[in-house]
Design a protein around this motif. Structure first.
Motif, PDB file in Angstrom:
ATOM      1  N   ALA A 160       0.832  -1.074  -0.034  1.00  0.00           N
ATOM      2  CA  ALA A 160       0.060   0.069   0.067  1.00  0.00           C
ATOM      3  C   ALA A 160       1.020   1.063  -0.054  1.00  0.00           C
ATOM      4  O   ALA A 160       0.582   2.118  -0.836  1.00  0.00           O
ATOM      5  CB  ALA A 160      -0.824  -0.027   1.371  1.00  0.00           C
ATOM      6  N   LEU A 161       2.066   1.248   0.954  1.00  0.00           N
ATOM      7  CA  LEU A 161       2.817   2.400   0.961  1.00  0.00           C
ATOM      8  C   LEU A 161       3.391   2.782  -0.460  1.00  0.00           C
ATOM      9  O   LEU A 161       3.555   4.019  -0.880  1.00  0.00           O
ATOM     10  CB  LEU A 161       3.544   2.162   2.024  1.00  0.00           C
ATOM     11  N   TYR A 162       4.243   1.712  -1.022  1.00  0.00           N
ATOM     12  CA  TYR A 162       4.598   1.782  -2.196  1.00  0.00           C
ATOM     13  C   TYR A 162       3.863   2.163  -3.331  1.00  0.00           C
ATOM     14  O   TYR A 162       4.185   3.027  -4.121  1.00  0.00           O
ATOM     15  CB  TYR A 162       5.271   0.462  -2.543  1.00  0.00           C
ATOM     16  N   SER A 163       2.767   1.701  -3.269  1.00  0.00           N
ATOM     17  CA  SER A 163       1.734   2.059  -4.246  1.00  0.00           C
ATOM     18  C   SER A 163       1.343   3.388  -4.315  1.00  0.00           C
ATOM     19  O   SER A 163       1.135   4.214  -5.225  1.00  0.00           O
ATOM     20  CB  SER A 163       0.461   1.211  -4.475  1.00  0.00           C
ATOM     21  N   PHE A 164       0.963   3.875  -2.966  1.00  0.00           N
ATOM     22  CA  PHE A 164       0.501   5.268  -2.829  1.00  0.00           C
ATOM     23  C   PHE A 164       1.580   6.307  -3.023  1.00  0.00           C
ATOM     24  O   PHE A 164       1.209   7.416  -3.673  1.00  0.00           O
ATOM     25  CB  PHE A 164      -0.198   5.420  -1.568  1.00  0.00           C
ATOM     26  N   ALA A 168       0.945   9.240  -5.787  1.00  0.00           N
ATOM     27  CA  ALA A 168       1.152  10.609  -5.762  1.00  0.00           C
ATOM     28  C   ALA A 168       1.968  11.087  -6.705  1.00  0.00           C
ATOM     29  O   ALA A 168       1.971  12.240  -7.082  1.00  0.00           O
ATOM     30  CB  ALA A 168       1.680  10.669  -4.296  1.00  0.00           C
ATOM     31  N   MET A 169       3.132  10.647  -7.043  1.00  0.00           N
ATOM     32  CA  MET A 169       4.232  11.178  -8.093  1.00  0.00           C
ATOM     33  C   MET A 169       3.181  11.112  -9.605  1.00  0.00           C
ATOM     34  O   MET A 169       3.250  12.174 -10.319  1.00  0.00           O
ATOM     35  CB  MET A 169       5.203   9.948  -8.308  1.00  0.00           C
ATOM     36  N   VAL A 170       2.632  10.056  -9.664  1.00  0.00           N
ATOM     37  CA  VAL A 170       1.725   9.776 -10.941  1.00  0.00           C
ATOM     38  C   VAL A 170       0.684  11.179 -10.993  1.00  0.00           C
ATOM     39  O   VAL A 170       0.449  11.894 -11.978  1.00  0.00           O
ATOM     40  CB  VAL A 170       1.013   8.855 -11.233  1.00  0.00           C
ATOM     41  N   LEU A 171      -0.009  11.461  -9.831  1.00  0.00           N
ATOM     42  CA  LEU A 171      -0.907  12.679  -9.979  1.00  0.00           C
ATOM     43  C   LEU A 171      -0.605  13.929  -9.941  1.00  0.00           C
ATOM     44  O   LEU A 171      -0.857  14.626 -10.685  1.00  0.00           O
ATOM     45  CB  LEU A 171      -1.633  12.516  -8.517  1.00  0.00           C
ATOM     46  N   ILE A 172       0.795  14.097  -9.551  1.00  0.00           N
ATOM     47  CA  ILE A 172       1.537  15.421  -9.510  1.00  0.00           C
ATOM     48  C   ILE A 172       1.891  15.713 -10.891  1.00  0.00           C
ATOM     49  O   ILE A 172       1.522  16.874 -11.713  1.00  0.00           O
ATOM     50  CB  ILE A 172       2.841  15.398  -8.872  1.00  0.00           C
ATOM     51  N   GLY A 173       2.379  14.721 -11.660  1.00  0.00           N
ATOM     52  CA  GLY A 173       2.705  14.914 -13.135  1.00  0.00           C
ATOM     53  C   GLY A 173       1.508  15.093 -14.060  1.00  0.00           C
ATOM     54  O   GLY A 173       1.356  15.772 -14.827  1.00  0.00           O
ATOM     55  N   LEU A 174       0.421  14.294 -13.826  1.00  0.00           N
ATOM     56  CA  LEU A 174      -0.944  14.633 -14.581  1.00  0.00           C
ATOM     57  C   LEU A 174      -1.448  15.653 -14.249  1.00  0.00           C
ATOM     58  O   LEU A 174      -2.011  16.618 -15.277  1.00  0.00           O
ATOM     59  CB  LEU A 174      -2.067  13.351 -14.238  1.00  0.00           C
ATOM     60  N   ILE A 175      -1.469  16.377 -12.840  1.00  0.00           N
ATOM     61  CA  ILE A 175      -2.033  17.646 -12.611  1.00  0.00           C
ATOM     62  C   ILE A 175      -1.269  18.746 -13.535  1.00  0.00           C
ATOM     63  O   ILE A 175      -1.888  19.616 -14.103  1.00  0.00           O
ATOM     64  CB  ILE A 175      -2.136  17.928 -11.079  1.00  0.00           C
ATOM     65  N   ALA A 176       0.071  18.500 -13.524  1.00  0.00           N
ATOM     66  CA  ALA A 176       1.043  19.526 -13.796  1.00  0.00           C
ATOM     67  C   ALA A 176       0.796  19.672 -15.488  1.00  0.00           C
ATOM     68  O   ALA A 176       0.771  20.680 -16.025  1.00  0.00           O
ATOM     69  CB  ALA A 176       2.509  19.048 -13.643  1.00  0.00           C
TER      70      ALA A 176
END
Length: 503
Positions: A160-164, A168-176
């Motif tokens: 769970a920790l690794y996945s989240f 989070a990294m993916v979400l930052i990139g997508l929002i950017a």
């Protein structure tokens, strides 16, 4: 019809929760009917869509003020992975026929995960893809924490920790990407055509690639995988290695490389001999191949052997992506399918056929039991799965890894040699595990003291035959999948990637 793969899975999970707690047989049958129905829909779509081109499945406004849509579509890559999901899902249910503890909830989580996976492979709106991506990850925690075995709480939390963190990294990139593109749409096709600044792509690409790569077992972020595989129940191990790790590799190709292709360009300078992110990730993939194989070679736990082997074989996918060659990318997508089938089969043998009967995964203990005599079907299945995993011609692994190797040879000749070393070590760890687990010299005292093992059940035999048959069919006739994978990689969606590779 492909959208119904998602709806059927979620509906099946909901109906399961409405069943009485004591209806274990009904829960198994309902779960099986649900995954069969999902696979049937995928098969119909596969037969009808022969060109591999992008076809819209469903499209409707979701959050109109932000330009976010409920956009489902499929091309040859999506269809290949949908087929993989359907096949592994059916086999996973068959190998879980013995689940008696909270059967209803087990299959409800199982079907929710399957629905999330189908959703990721069909989503062409980035926020929708991210939502399904998270839906696919959350049930994994409960499947491992509740029905797992060795250090299950630790393994579930680590996953769970690794996945989240990756999410989070993916979400930052997508929002950017959304903001830089004008905050008008999150449609993948439209964003792929937007000319993002090169300096933006140079940091957004590694961020998103690593975010997805964590779930794909990218070294050195792979350590959750063997731990999770070992702790998970058999069906969850099959899904984790067979399908969930493919979500990460799919995201690397579909999102990171499609949206930010200039992130693979040369930096214009060198750091420690690296001149681009492409060089960095190609080396990390290569290390994953060799390191995973070497660690698998010295494991004493049977399931850890397959867990590290899975990391090694996923390295072929990531290395194939970094070739930026047609044949390398073809091989990478085909390897996603092949590894999903074969990893699922290997975990089924180790977890269900061997561990659930002998109650040990210690190879030194299994060596004294001479399992080839007591459960010959398991021995034959492991031999076939092992040979296929080694890359024996006639199985899907040979075709996939050969294409990756050709692509690597053209772009990174020295890496191709090192990859060959990883394949040789792979032969060694499979041979060692096979010898110790099934054909070791029997301890006569142990044989007389050990009661007869239960026979392999009919559902297990059917599940094994489905997986072996799938690998053989693709191995003998790879064009079955390549005829839709190749055109998909030449869609306008990938134009920027190919232009960048030619530069």
């Amino acid at each position: 019809m492909l959208a119904w793969t998602i709806y059927i899975s979620f509906l099946g999970a909901l109906v399961l929760l409405l069943l009485p707690q004591s209806s274990m047989r009904a829960a198994r049958i309902l779960a099986l009917l649900t995954v069969v129905a999902g696979f049937a829909v995928t098969l119909v779509g596969f037969v009808q869509q022969r060109s591999g081109e992008l076809v819209t499945v469903a499209r409707a406004a979701w959050v109109p003020s932000l330009g976010i849509e409920y956009h489902l579509a499929a091309d040859g890559i999506s269809l290949t992975l949908l087929l993989l999901t359907g096949i592994v899902a059916i086999s996973g249910v068959l190998f879980s026929w013995n689940i008696e503890h909270r059967t209803r909830e087990f299959f409800a989580f199982y079907l929710t995960l399957i629905g999330g996976v189908y959703g990721v492979f069909l989503s062409f709106d980035l926020l929708l893809l991210f939502v399904f991506y998270e839906i696919a990850i959350i049930p994994k925690y409960f499947l491992i924490a509740i029905w797992g075995s060795t250090r299950r709480e630790y393994a579930a939390m680590k996953l769970a920790l690794y996945s989240f963190v990756g999410s989070a990294m993916v979400l930052i990139g997508l929002i950017a990407a959304y903001v830089v593109a004008g905050a008008r749409t999150m449609d993948l096709v439209q964003l792929a055509q937007f000319p993002f600044p090169v300096h933006f792509q140079m940091w957004a690409f590694p961020l998103v690639f690593v975010g997805f790569g964590i779930l794909a077992g990218l070294w050195p972020f792979h350590t959750w995988a063997p731990t999770g595989h070992v702790a998970a129940p058999t069906a969850a191990s099959m899904l984790l290695a067979g399908v969930v790790m493919k979500l990460g590799a799919y995201g690397c190709l579909r999102v990171a490389m499609t949206l930010f292709p200039r992130g693979l360009d040369a930096w214009g300078f060198h750091v420690l001999g690296f001149g681009s992110w492409r060089d960095v990730f190609a080396l990390l993939a290569l290390i994953g191949i060799v390191y995973g194989a070497m660690v698998a070679l010295v494991q004493k736990d049977f399931k850890f052997v397959i867990g590290y082997a899975s990391v090694s074989h996923m390295g072929f996918v990531l290395l194939g992506l970094m070739t930026l060659q047609q044949i390398g990318l073809d091989g990478a997508v085909l390897q996603m399918f092949s590894h999903g089938i074969l990893a699922g089969l290997l975990f089924a043998v180790v977890g269900r056929m061997v561990y659930d009967r002998t109650h040990t995964r210690d190879l030194s203990e299994l060596e004294t039991m001479h399992l080839s005599k007591s459960i010959p079907f398991a021995a034959v299945t492991f031999v076939l799965a092992g040979m296929a995993s080694m890359g024996l011609p006639g199985f899907s692994g040979f075709v996939a890894e050969l294409q990756v190797l050709i692509g690597v040879w053209r772009e990174f000749p020295l890496f191709a040699v090192a990859t060959g070393v990883g394949i040789v070590i792979g032969v060694a760890y499979i041979w060692r595990a096979m010898q110790k687990a099934f054909f070791g010299a029997p301890d006569r005292g142990a044989l007389t003291a050990t009661p007869p093992l239960p026979a392999i059940t009919l559902p297990e035999r059917i599940g094994a035959i489905i997986l072996i048959g799938s690998s053989v069919i693709v191995g003998l006739y790879p064009q079955l999948l390549l005829r839709i994978i190749v055109p998909a990689l030449h869609l306008p969606l990938f134009d920027s990637l190919w232009k960048g590779s030619r530069q």
